[in-house]
Design a protein around this motif. Structure first.
Motif, short mmCIF file in Angstrom:
data_model
loop_
_atom_site.label_atom_id
_atom_site.label_comp_id
_atom_site.label_asym_id
_atom_site.label_seq_id
_atom_site.Cartn_x
_atom_site.Cartn_y
_atom_site.Cartn_z
N GLY A 73 105.45 41.84 -19.50
CA GLY A 73 104.37 42.02 -18.55
C GLY A 73 104.44 41.06 -17.37
O GLY A 73 105.22 40.13 -17.35
N ARG A 74 103.63 41.34 -16.40
CA ARG A 74 103.56 40.51 -15.21
C ARG A 74 102.58 39.36 -15.38
O ARG A 74 102.51 38.48 -14.55
CB ARG A 74 103.11 41.36 -14.02
N TYR A 75 101.80 39.38 -16.43
CA TYR A 75 100.75 38.39 -16.61
C TYR A 75 101.32 37.02 -16.97
O TYR A 75 102.35 36.91 -17.61
CB TYR A 75 99.78 38.86 -17.69
N GLU A 102 101.04 41.36 -21.77
CA GLU A 102 101.25 42.73 -21.31
C GLU A 102 100.08 43.27 -20.48
O GLU A 102 100.24 44.24 -19.76
CB GLU A 102 101.53 43.66 -22.48
N ASP A 150 96.94 37.81 -13.64
CA ASP A 150 97.92 38.28 -12.66
C ASP A 150 97.23 38.30 -11.30
O ASP A 150 96.30 39.06 -11.08
CB ASP A 150 98.43 39.67 -13.02
N ALA A 194 101.16 34.16 -11.03
CA ALA A 194 102.14 35.22 -10.82
C ALA A 194 103.49 34.72 -11.27
O ALA A 194 103.78 33.53 -11.18
CB ALA A 194 102.20 35.62 -9.35
N LYS A 195 104.30 35.63 -11.77
CA LYS A 195 105.67 35.25 -12.11
C LYS A 195 106.39 34.88 -10.83
O LYS A 195 106.14 35.45 -9.77
CB LYS A 195 106.36 36.39 -12.82
N GLU A 197 109.24 35.44 -9.50
CA GLU A 197 109.89 36.48 -8.72
C GLU A 197 108.89 37.43 -8.07
O GLU A 197 109.24 38.17 -7.16
CB GLU A 197 110.88 37.29 -9.58
N ASP A 198 107.62 37.39 -8.51
CA ASP A 198 106.59 38.26 -7.96
C ASP A 198 105.72 37.57 -6.92
O ASP A 198 104.94 38.20 -6.25
CB ASP A 198 105.66 38.77 -9.06
N SER A 199 105.83 36.26 -6.81
CA SER A 199 104.88 35.53 -5.98
C SER A 199 105.26 35.60 -4.50
O SER A 199 106.41 35.49 -4.13
CB SER A 199 104.76 34.08 -6.44
#
Length: 115
Positions: A2-4, A45, A67, A91-92, A94-96
């Motif tokens: 998950g992104r969480y 998740e 998230d 945020a992960k 790579e997502d930030s």
């Protein structure tokens, strides 16, 4: 996966200004800078969400994942506000994305003006 992201300060437990565990405390979560509800997940998740408010355990802790950008309002079990934290981003890596204003320039000569 998950992104969480795990909310570490909730997992480790929250204490009141006297140093006592905030057992039974209430965690209200909102979109950053607003009073619009934003829910925490019970797992990485994001499939199951905590109620609003989420309740801290006997240690003043809560297993929670988030998230995005949040505003946290932490109250004791009687509903008295103890802490308010705004604009906390989870945020992960790579997502930030960080937004800081407008940019001008080109190639290797950029200037950023904070907003």
């Amino acid at each position: 996966m998950g992104r969480y992201v795990q909310i570490d300060f909730l997992r480790s437990g929250i204490r009141d200004s006297s140093g006592r565990s905030l057992a039974g405390g209430l965690v209200y979560t909102y979109e950053a800078g607003t009073s619009t509800d934003k829910y925490l997940s019970v797992d990485i998740e994001g499939g199951v969400l905590h109620p609003q408010p989420a309740v801290l355990d006997a240690r003043g802790a809560l297993e929670a994942f988030g998230d995005g950008a949040f505003k946290f309002v932490i109250k004791n079990s009687l509903g008295v506000t103890q802490y308010t934290w705004d604009n906390l981003v989870y945020a992960k890596e790579e997502d930030s994305t960080v937004y800081c204003g407008t940019s001008t320039g080109s190639s290797n000569a950029y200037a950023v003006t904070p907003s």
